[in-house]
Scaffold this motif. Structure first.
Motif, PDB file in Angstrom:
ATOM      1  N   ALA A   1       0.867  -1.184   0.000  1.00 43.43           N
ATOM      2  CA  ALA A   1       0.000   0.000   0.000  1.00 43.43           C
ATOM      3  C   ALA A   1       0.901   1.229   0.000  1.00 43.43           C
ATOM      4  O   ALA A   1       1.865   1.307   0.765  1.00 43.43           O
ATOM      5  N   ILE A   2       0.589   2.157  -0.870  1.00 40.98           N
ATOM      6  CA  ILE A   2       1.406   3.370  -1.018  1.00 40.98           C
ATOM      7  C   ILE A   2       0.615   4.565  -0.481  1.00 40.98           C
ATOM      8  O   ILE A   2      -0.503   4.832  -0.936  1.00 40.98           O
ATOM      9  N   SER A   3       1.207   5.260   0.479  1.00 41.53           N
ATOM     10  CA  SER A   3       0.548   6.435   1.060  1.00 41.53           C
ATOM     11  C   SER A   3       0.841   7.641   0.180  1.00 41.53           C
ATOM     12  O   SER A   3       1.854   8.313   0.350  1.00 41.53           O
ATOM     13  N   LEU A   4      -0.062   7.908  -0.759  1.00 40.38           N
ATOM     14  CA  LEU A   4       0.200   8.948  -1.753  1.00 40.38           C
ATOM     15  C   LEU A   4      -0.297  10.326  -1.278  1.00 40.38           C
ATOM     16  O   LEU A   4       0.462  11.280  -1.230  1.00 40.38           O
ATOM     17  N   HIS A   5      -1.562  10.423  -0.999  1.00 43.07           N
ATOM     18  CA  HIS A   5      -2.185  11.612  -0.378  1.00 43.07           C
ATOM     19  C   HIS A   5      -2.223  12.881  -1.231  1.00 43.07           C
ATOM     20  O   HIS A   5      -2.785  13.890  -0.804  1.00 43.07           O
ATOM     21  N   ALA A   6      -1.600  12.874  -2.381  1.00 37.98           N
ATOM     22  CA  ALA A   6      -1.615  14.077  -3.224  1.00 37.98           C
ATOM     23  C   ALA A   6      -1.359  13.667  -4.671  1.00 37.98           C
ATOM     24  O   ALA A   6      -0.618  12.714  -4.916  1.00 37.98           O
ATOM     25  N   PRO A   7      -1.954  14.405  -5.636  1.00 39.18           N
ATOM     26  CA  PRO A   7      -1.770  14.025  -7.044  1.00 39.18           C
ATOM     27  C   PRO A   7      -0.591  14.722  -7.716  1.00 39.18           C
ATOM     28  O   PRO A   7      -0.338  14.488  -8.889  1.00 39.18           O
ATOM     29  N   ASN A   8       0.107  15.608  -6.989  1.00 38.50           N
ATOM     30  CA  ASN A   8       1.270  16.267  -7.607  1.00 38.50           C
ATOM     31  C   ASN A   8       2.351  16.521  -6.545  1.00 38.50           C
ATOM     32  O   ASN A   8       2.058  16.529  -5.342  1.00 38.50           O
ATOM     33  N   ASP A   9       3.574  16.733  -7.030  1.00 37.18           N
ATOM     34  CA  ASP A   9       4.709  16.867  -6.102  1.00 37.18           C
ATOM     35  C   ASP A   9       4.615  18.110  -5.229  1.00 37.18           C
ATOM     36  O   ASP A   9       5.004  18.086  -4.060  1.00 37.18           O
ATOM     37  N   GLU A  10       4.075  19.178  -5.788  1.00 37.96           N
ATOM     38  CA  GLU A  10       4.022  20.421  -5.016  1.00 37.96           C
ATOM     39  C   GLU A  10       3.212  20.227  -3.726  1.00 37.96           C
ATOM     40  O   GLU A  10       3.639  20.603  -2.637  1.00 37.96           O
ATOM     41  N   LEU A  11       2.070  19.572  -3.888  1.00 35.07           N
ATOM     42  CA  LEU A  11       1.217  19.338  -2.723  1.00 35.07           C
ATOM     43  C   LEU A  11       1.787  18.224  -1.843  1.00 35.07           C
ATOM     44  O   LEU A  11       1.792  18.315  -0.609  1.00 35.07           O
ATOM     45  N   ARG A  12       2.308  17.187  -2.477  1.00 30.57           N
ATOM     46  CA  ARG A  12       2.810  16.055  -1.674  1.00 30.57           C
ATOM     47  C   ARG A  12       4.029  16.456  -0.849  1.00 30.57           C
ATOM     48  O   ARG A  12       4.225  15.984   0.267  1.00 30.57           O
ATOM     49  N   ASN A  13       4.853  17.359  -1.409  1.00 29.94           N
ATOM     50  CA  ASN A  13       6.011  17.847  -0.637  1.00 29.94           C
ATOM     51  C   ASN A  13       5.583  18.440   0.696  1.00 29.94           C
ATOM     52  O   ASN A  13       6.301  18.336   1.693  1.00 29.94           O
ATOM     53  N   LYS A  14       4.396  19.064   0.692  1.00 28.85           N
ATOM     54  CA  LYS A  14       3.927  19.712   1.921  1.00 28.85           C
ATOM     55  C   LYS A  14       3.376  18.702   2.913  1.00 28.85           C
ATOM     56  O   LYS A  14       3.396  18.941   4.117  1.00 28.85           O
ATOM     57  N   LEU A  15       2.844  17.597   2.417  1.00 32.28           N
ATOM     58  CA  LEU A  15       2.199  16.631   3.313  1.00 32.28           C
ATOM     59  C   LEU A  15       3.161  15.528   3.758  1.00 32.28           C
ATOM     60  O   LEU A  15       3.121  15.067   4.902  1.00 32.28           O
ATOM     61  N   VAL A  16       3.997  15.091   2.826  1.00 31.45           N
ATOM     62  CA  VAL A  16       4.924  13.979   3.089  1.00 31.45           C
ATOM     63  C   VAL A  16       6.332  14.485   2.767  1.00 31.45           C
ATOM     64  O   VAL A  16       6.760  14.453   1.617  1.00 31.45           O
ATOM     65  N   PRO A  17       7.072  14.968   3.757  1.00 31.56           N
ATOM     66  CA  PRO A  17       8.389  15.565   3.462  1.00 31.56           C
ATOM     67  C   PRO A  17       9.324  14.618   2.690  1.00 31.56           C
ATOM     68  O   PRO A  17      10.160  15.075   1.915  1.00 31.56           O
ATOM     69  N   LEU A  18       9.144  13.318   2.861  1.00 32.35           N
ATOM     70  CA  LEU A  18       9.991  12.350   2.156  1.00 32.35           C
ATOM     71  C   LEU A  18       9.864  12.483   0.634  1.00 32.35           C
ATOM     72  O   LEU A  18      10.740  12.051  -0.113  1.00 32.35           O
ATOM     73  N   ASN A  19       8.775  13.116   0.184  1.00 31.44           N
ATOM     74  CA  ASN A  19       8.566  13.269  -1.257  1.00 31.44           C
ATOM     75  C   ASN A  19       9.653  14.123  -1.914  1.00 31.44           C
ATOM     76  O   ASN A  19       9.941  13.979  -3.092  1.00 31.44           O
ATOM     77  N   LYS A  20      10.291  14.995  -1.104  1.00 31.28           N
ATOM     78  CA  LYS A  20      11.352  15.826  -1.683  1.00 31.28           C
ATOM     79  C   LYS A  20      12.531  14.952  -2.085  1.00 31.28           C
ATOM     80  O   LYS A  20      13.279  15.263  -2.995  1.00 31.28           O
ATOM     81  N   LYS A  21      12.697  13.867  -1.372  1.00 29.48           N
ATOM     82  CA  LYS A  21      13.794  12.939  -1.694  1.00 29.48           C
ATOM     83  C   LYS A  21      13.372  11.934  -2.767  1.00 29.48           C
ATOM     84  O   LYS A  21      14.140  11.642  -3.687  1.00 29.48           O
ATOM     85  N   TYR A  22      12.157  11.421  -2.652  1.00 29.19           N
ATOM     86  CA  TYR A  22      11.659  10.434  -3.619  1.00 29.19           C
ATOM     87  C   TYR A  22      10.322  10.911  -4.170  1.00 29.19           C
ATOM     88  O   TYR A  22       9.260  10.576  -3.638  1.00 29.19           O
ATOM     89  N   PRO A  23      10.350  11.711  -5.244  1.00 30.45           N
ATOM     90  CA  PRO A  23       9.111  12.285  -5.775  1.00 30.45           C
ATOM     91  C   PRO A  23       8.163  11.234  -6.385  1.00 30.45           C
ATOM     92  O   PRO A  23       8.541  10.083  -6.583  1.00 30.45           O
ATOM     93  N   ILE A  24       6.959  11.709  -6.684  1.00 31.10           N
ATOM     94  CA  ILE A  24       5.876  10.805  -7.090  1.00 31.10           C
ATOM     95  C   ILE A  24       6.257   9.901  -8.271  1.00 31.10           C
ATOM     96  O   ILE A  24       5.988   8.701  -8.240  1.00 31.10           O
ATOM     97  N   ALA A  25       6.889  10.467  -9.290  1.00 34.85           N
ATOM     98  CA  ALA A  25       7.192   9.645 -10.481  1.00 34.85           C
ATOM     99  C   ALA A  25       8.086   8.465 -10.102  1.00 34.85           C
ATOM    100  O   ALA A  25       7.866   7.332 -10.549  1.00 34.85           O
TER     101      ALA A  25
END
Ligand code: SAH
Ligand code: SF4
Length: 369
Positions: free
Chosen positions: A221-245
């Protein structure tokens, strides 16, 4: 619960490690199978009760080994049947474990760490800081305690049919111990839960997803929570290291190597005014179009330290409808165990934070390569 100074705790050892342990004692490997059944199927922690072994072997085991589970400090059942345990671990910190019965199914939500380093902005576990990883014995110990609570039971009415690694902590930041514990969950001589019914939930530790593919085929199960990096960066800080793509590519790789068709679960915590607009749903539908998946919408569970709000059920349903109309199976996770704070994202326990926030960033950097 790695064992006291002189004794080895057998609770967290999967079959291969237990076989090696018996070989080390100069015993036959099949002893591991007997001991696995005693510990996990029968909930026995006293070697004297393991009657298919000689007295001499039992005495030897008492000298060098132990079976030691977590200490239960709270055990309550909600009006809707949801049951929550608080279990104290060796250093006095505690974690929560929840069993959610649903018809013939019983889903146990298991914790992997005391706290979490990753600091997602909507998560109460993250807000409590981080103390340490749980040992394999402490992870499987939660399943052991929960199963024992229902003994004796008829094997056809098993109280725990599914396990989700969705309690406290990021399971992929505690890789080896979580893999050992999941192997025990799936081991026929232990809990015998099928690989489809053991689910690891991750906020997206990309290299560890690839490592996981090398050692197991549990559900993901992947905790995505956002459809784009800009928003996901704010919710899941780890996204800055491993972005959605990168995250979605790793998820595809995880499933592509399996011989059978299976779907990823995409988790999306819906937060009012943050990620709950219909354009977010449309964007999500496009983003996920090449990934075989089902989507689980989790209405945000409010907690005192957070300003985020839970969306109305109507707003969540409208979001769901957009996804359904785009051809996705999208479900809304119903809140269970409200009266005992047993919902997803409310599992916290006691965390004596020993990591300052600046150090936590280093912990993220040091993720298993
Ligand atoms: N660390 C892992 C697993 C534990 S969290 C992960 O993040 O996936 C389990 C799920 O609960 C995750 O999808 C997480 O995003 C979600 N969650 C956390 N806090 C929440 C909250 N306050 N309300 C609703 N869901 C929440
Ligand atoms: Fe950690 Fe998961 Fe909470 Fe994020 S959502 S802080 S990864 S437990």
């Amino acid at each position: 619960m790695t064992g006291t100074a002189e004794k080895t705790n057998l609770l967290g050892m999967p079959k291969a490690k237990l076989e090696a342990f018996f070989e080390g004692l100069g015993e036959k490997r099949f002893r591991a199978q007997q001991v696995l059944q005693w510990i996990h199927q029968w909930g026995i922690d006293d070697f004297d009760q393991m009657t298919n072994m000689s007295k001499a072997l039992r005495d030897k085991l008492k000298e060098v080994a132990e079976v030691r589970g977590p200490e239960v400090v709270y055990d309550e059942t909600s009006k809707d049947g949801t049951r929550k345990w608080v279990m104290r671990m060796d250093n006095g910190n505690s974690v929560e474990t929840v069993l959610i019965p649903d018809g013939e199914r019983g889903t146990l939500c298991v914790s992997s760490q005391i706290g979490c380093t990753l600091d997602c902005t909507f998560c109460s576990t993250g807000k409590r800081g981080f103390n340490r990883n749980l040992t394999a014995a402490e992870v499987i110990g939660q399943v052991w305690v929960a199963r024992k609570a229902f003994m004796p039971f008829d094997i056809k009415d098993r109280p725990i049919t599914n396990v989700v690694m969705m309690g406290m902590g990021e399971p992929l930041m505690n890789f080896d111990n979580v893999v050992d514990a999941m192997n025990l969950m799936m081991e026929d001589l232990a809990y015998g839960i099928s690989k489809r019914r053991v689910t690891l939930s991750t906020s997206g530790v990309v290299p560890a997803i690839d490592r996981l593919a090398e050692v197991t085929d549990v559900s993901l199960a992947i905790s995505l929570h956002a459809p784009n990096d800009e928003l996901r960066n704010k919710l899941v800080p780890l996204n800055k290291k491993y972005p959605i793509a990168e995250l979605l590519a790793a998820t595809k790789r995880y499933f592509a190597r399996l011989p059978e068709k299976r779907k990823a679960t995409i988790e999306y915590t819906v937060i009012e005014g943050v990620n709950d607009q219909l354009e977010h749903a449309h964007e999500l539908a496009v983003l996920l179009k090449d990934l075989p998946c089902k989507i689980n919408l989790i209405p945000f569970n409010p907690f005192p330290e957070s300003d985020f709000k839970r969306p109305s059920m109507n707003a969540t349903r409208r979001f769901q409808t957009v996804l359904n109309e785009a051809g996705y199976v999208a479900t809304i996770r119903t809140t269970r165990g409200d009266d005992i704070d047993a919902a997803c994202g409310q599992l916290v326990g006691r965390v004596d934070d020993r990591t300052r926030r600046s150090q936590r960033y280093i912990a993220v950097q040091q993720v298993n390569p």
